[in-house]
Design a protein around this motif. Structure first.
Motif, PDB file in Angstrom:
ATOM      1  N   PHE A 296      32.341  -2.481  13.662  1.00 43.80           N
ATOM      2  CA  PHE A 296      31.800  -1.440  14.528  1.00 43.80           C
ATOM      3  C   PHE A 296      30.374  -1.128  14.085  1.00 43.80           C
ATOM      4  O   PHE A 296      29.942  -1.528  13.000  1.00 43.80           O
ATOM      5  CB  PHE A 296      32.679  -0.183  14.539  1.00 43.80           C
ATOM      6  N   ARG A 297      29.633  -0.443  14.948  1.00 43.79           N
ATOM      7  CA  ARG A 297      28.249  -0.073  14.670  1.00 43.79           C
ATOM      8  C   ARG A 297      28.037   1.391  15.005  1.00 43.79           C
ATOM      9  O   ARG A 297      28.494   1.867  16.040  1.00 43.79           O
ATOM     10  CB  ARG A 297      27.274  -0.936  15.493  1.00 43.79           C
ATOM     11  N   MET A 298      27.315   2.081  14.118  1.00 42.74           N
ATOM     12  CA  MET A 298      27.073   3.499  14.309  1.00 42.74           C
ATOM     13  C   MET A 298      25.651   3.760  14.815  1.00 42.74           C
ATOM     14  O   MET A 298      24.705   3.070  14.436  1.00 42.74           O
ATOM     15  CB  MET A 298      27.272   4.249  12.995  1.00 42.74           C
ATOM     16  N   PHE A 299      25.519   4.782  15.667  1.00 49.06           N
ATOM     17  CA  PHE A 299      24.228   5.262  16.126  1.00 49.06           C
ATOM     18  C   PHE A 299      24.106   6.734  15.714  1.00 49.06           C
ATOM     19  O   PHE A 299      25.077   7.503  15.817  1.00 49.06           O
ATOM     20  CB  PHE A 299      24.109   5.163  17.648  1.00 49.06           C
ATOM     21  N   TYR A 300      22.899   7.127  15.279  1.00 43.35           N
ATOM     22  CA  TYR A 300      22.653   8.491  14.817  1.00 43.35           C
ATOM     23  C   TYR A 300      21.429   9.060  15.533  1.00 43.35           C
ATOM     24  O   TYR A 300      20.539   8.316  15.953  1.00 43.35           O
ATOM     25  CB  TYR A 300      22.416   8.508  13.310  1.00 43.35           C
ATOM     26  N   ASP A 301      21.386  10.393  15.647  1.00 42.09           N
ATOM     27  CA  ASP A 301      20.184  11.015  16.183  1.00 42.09           C
ATOM     28  C   ASP A 301      19.151  11.153  15.070  1.00 42.09           C
ATOM     29  O   ASP A 301      19.383  10.729  13.923  1.00 42.09           O
ATOM     30  CB  ASP A 301      20.503  12.358  16.851  1.00 42.09           C
ATOM     31  N   LEU A 302      18.017  11.748  15.380  1.00 42.19           N
ATOM     32  CA  LEU A 302      16.931  11.837  14.405  1.00 42.19           C
ATOM     33  C   LEU A 302      17.270  12.747  13.238  1.00 42.19           C
ATOM     34  O   LEU A 302      16.626  12.688  12.186  1.00 42.19           O
ATOM     35  CB  LEU A 302      15.649  12.324  15.103  1.00 42.19           C
ATOM     36  N   GLN A 303      18.295  13.579  13.387  1.00 40.93           N
ATOM     37  CA  GLN A 303      18.741  14.439  12.300  1.00 40.93           C
ATOM     38  C   GLN A 303      19.865  13.813  11.473  1.00 40.93           C
ATOM     39  O   GLN A 303      20.369  14.426  10.532  1.00 40.93           O
ATOM     40  CB  GLN A 303      19.221  15.799  12.850  1.00 40.93           C
ATOM     41  N   GLY A 304      20.265  12.610  11.849  1.00 33.87           N
ATOM     42  CA  GLY A 304      21.304  11.910  11.099  1.00 33.87           C
ATOM     43  C   GLY A 304      22.713  12.207  11.563  1.00 33.87           C
ATOM     44  O   GLY A 304      23.680  11.820  10.891  1.00 33.87           O
ATOM     45  N   ASN A 305      22.873  12.850  12.713  1.00 33.44           N
ATOM     46  CA  ASN A 305      24.210  13.141  13.231  1.00 33.44           C
ATOM     47  C   ASN A 305      24.753  11.928  13.996  1.00 33.44           C
ATOM     48  O   ASN A 305      24.021  11.312  14.784  1.00 33.44           O
ATOM     49  CB  ASN A 305      24.162  14.350  14.177  1.00 33.44           C
ATOM     50  N   PRO A 306      26.029  11.574  13.804  1.00 30.93           N
ATOM     51  CA  PRO A 306      26.606  10.436  14.541  1.00 30.93           C
ATOM     52  C   PRO A 306      26.717  10.762  16.024  1.00 30.93           C
ATOM     53  O   PRO A 306      27.237  11.816  16.400  1.00 30.93           O
ATOM     54  CB  PRO A 306      27.979  10.247  13.896  1.00 30.93           C
ATOM     55  N   ILE A 307      26.227   9.860  16.872  1.00 32.60           N
ATOM     56  CA  ILE A 307      26.183  10.151  18.306  1.00 32.60           C
ATOM     57  C   ILE A 307      26.882   9.106  19.160  1.00 32.60           C
ATOM     58  O   ILE A 307      27.230   9.382  20.312  1.00 32.60           O
ATOM     59  CB  ILE A 307      24.734  10.313  18.804  1.00 32.60           C
TER      60      ILE A 307
END
Length: 469
Positions: A296-307
């Motif tokens: 799997f692959r994770m995406f984060y916002d600029l604050q480091g929150n998983p989105i």
């Protein structure tokens, strides 16, 4: 059409497979409270496969590698024989006979040189597999994406209209709405209301346009206008309060089994990441293939929150990759059921089923549950926050990492995941961005967690220790 006439779909179902029916649901909630759909990918049918005593003549997809002791359901040096593909579709029909829909993310032809295929051969292979799925699930909507092997020449998807796009749309006309056929013919992608339900949407992408092996899109800023189209579709989805799934074949980011091996060209990778960050509020799941592995692959916002999360489903083909630098890139055949909340599209869980190829060839075919995501990694669902928690478990404990590593090859490679292996997998999962991925390699390469430190230095100790828990 001869292979279809031999299909087990026209015979009595194997009794052993009937035992798997209860596994498609959930132990914590009633099946009725959940939606379920299949994801199948990377079938790679090799019509040349023949069981023979000559290991050099088993299949064209071995290349120069021999395939000794090849069996009815395949060999780890070969792409799928018809019996394996037929068995996988039959298992789907038995385990979950009435899914809400099916995601099919392509790569249907064998790993052979272009000279051994041609447009007619590619279309014939995709057509045979299409008809097999239609016979097994005649009333089920299938969202089908092109793989880089579903074109001739392979991986050379044009950034505009083509006759092969048009012919593929014809093969899938029973699944495509009129507008979907139009956009598919112009670029190999489309979007529809998911199951014709207001508020739900699916985007089926042609990410082969972004593949770094595609010479036709090397100097094209927005191949087939797909980025602009995707941005517009997701913008309108937000305006309409829609929730969306994204489906594709080649994923962004890096291959976890070969360090610093990306699939997209850098600019395409950046633009895809930016679109997910911009529209994550309406994206409730991403489903890809191509790897043949389970990851799997994770995406984060600029604050480091998983989105957002990309779920990479393992392939049906057991073919051992010839990609330089990958030591043992085979896998057991795998298929996957996703459970989701029909009222929110939240991905709640997944169950992976597999065929132990060695056992199947020696004894009998036996598709069995490999693992349930939430059960295996002790998370409440498969939301981005939960998948981030899974990643933290992999990064923090040797045994969770080892469990994931064995699942990664669909229980084929049971060796220990050592320190370098840990870095490759953790960074590939955590960082889709090129620059941040390289930073992760440096950071994780100097880090060692308290529990994982000693076992990772002694691979045998890791497997023994984890097996004893």
């Amino acid at each position: 059409m001869e292979p279809l006439a031999r299909s087990p779909l026209f015979r009595n179902l194997p009794p052993l497979l009937l035992l798997l029916l209860p596994l498609a649901g959930s132990g914590g909630r009633t099946v009725a409270a959940r939606g379920s759909f299949w994801h199948i990918t990377d079938l790679h049918w090799d019509p040349s496969y023949t069981v023979t005593d000559n290991p050099g003549l088993v299949c064209a997809s071995t290349g120069t590698r021999p395939a000794p002791n090849a069996g009815r359901f395949g060999h780890y040096h070969c792409d799928s024989p018809w019996d394996l593909i037929d068995s996988s579709i039959n298992a789907m029909k038995v385990i979950l006979p009435e899914p809400d829909f099916i995601i099919w993310t392509g790569d249907d032809t064998p790993h052979v040189p272009n000279e051994q295929l041609g447009e007619e051969a590619v279309l014939s292979i995709v057509g045979n597999l299409t008809r097999l799925l239609q016979l097994a699930f005649p009333k089920t909507k299938v969202y089908s994406a092109l793989g880089n092997h579903d074109y001739h020449p392979k991986s050379q998807m044009p950034p505009g209209q083509s006759t092969m796009y048009e012919q593929m749309a014809q093969l899938w006309q029973d699944w495509l709405e009129p507008e979907s056929q139009r956009t598919f013919q112009s670029g190999g992608y489309y979007s529809e209301q998911l199951l014709n339900k207001t508020g739900y949407r699916v985007l089926v992408l042609n990410t082969n346009l972004y593949y770094d092996q595609n010479k036709l899109t090397e100097n094209v800023a927005d191949p087939a206008g797909q980025f602009e189209w995707m941005d517009n579709i997701l913008t309108r989805a937000a305006q309409k309060n829609e929730k969306a799934y994204i489906v594709g074949h080649v994923p962004p980011g890096f291959f976890e089994k070969k360090r610093s091996k990306p699939w997209f060209r850098p600019d395409f990778n950046r633009r895809y990441l930016e679109l997910v960050q911009k529209h994550h509020a309406v994206i409730y799941g991403q489903f890809f293939g191509h790897h043949h592995t389970d990851s799997f692959r994770m995406f984060y916002d600029l604050q480091g929150n998983p989105i957002s999360t990309i779920f990479i489903t393992p392939g049906v083909t057991p073919w051992k990759t010839t990609l330089p630098g990958v030591e043992d890139g085979a896998n057991n055949p795998g298929i996957r059921v996703f459970n989701y909340d029909p009222s929110t599209l939240l991905v709640e869980d997944s169950v992976t089923y597999y065929l132990n190829l060695t056992y199947a060839n020696a004894m009998r075919e036996r598709w069995e549950k490999e693992y349930r995501l939430c059960e295996a990694f002790q998370v409440p669902d498969a939301s981005p926050s939960s998948m981030h928690a899974v990643l933290e478990r992999l990064a923090g404990t040797g045994c969770d990492l080892q469990k994931y590593y064995e699942f990664n090859s669909v229980s084929y490679d049971l060796s220990a995941c050592d320190a370098d292996c840990r870095v490759d997998h953790i960074c590939a999962i955590r960082e889709v961005d090129f620059e941040r991925y390289e930073q992760c390699l440096l950071r994780e390469g100097t880090a060692a967690t308290p529990l994982a430190f000693i076992p990772l230095l002694i691979p045998t100790a890791l497997t023994i220790y984890c097996a004893a828990l």
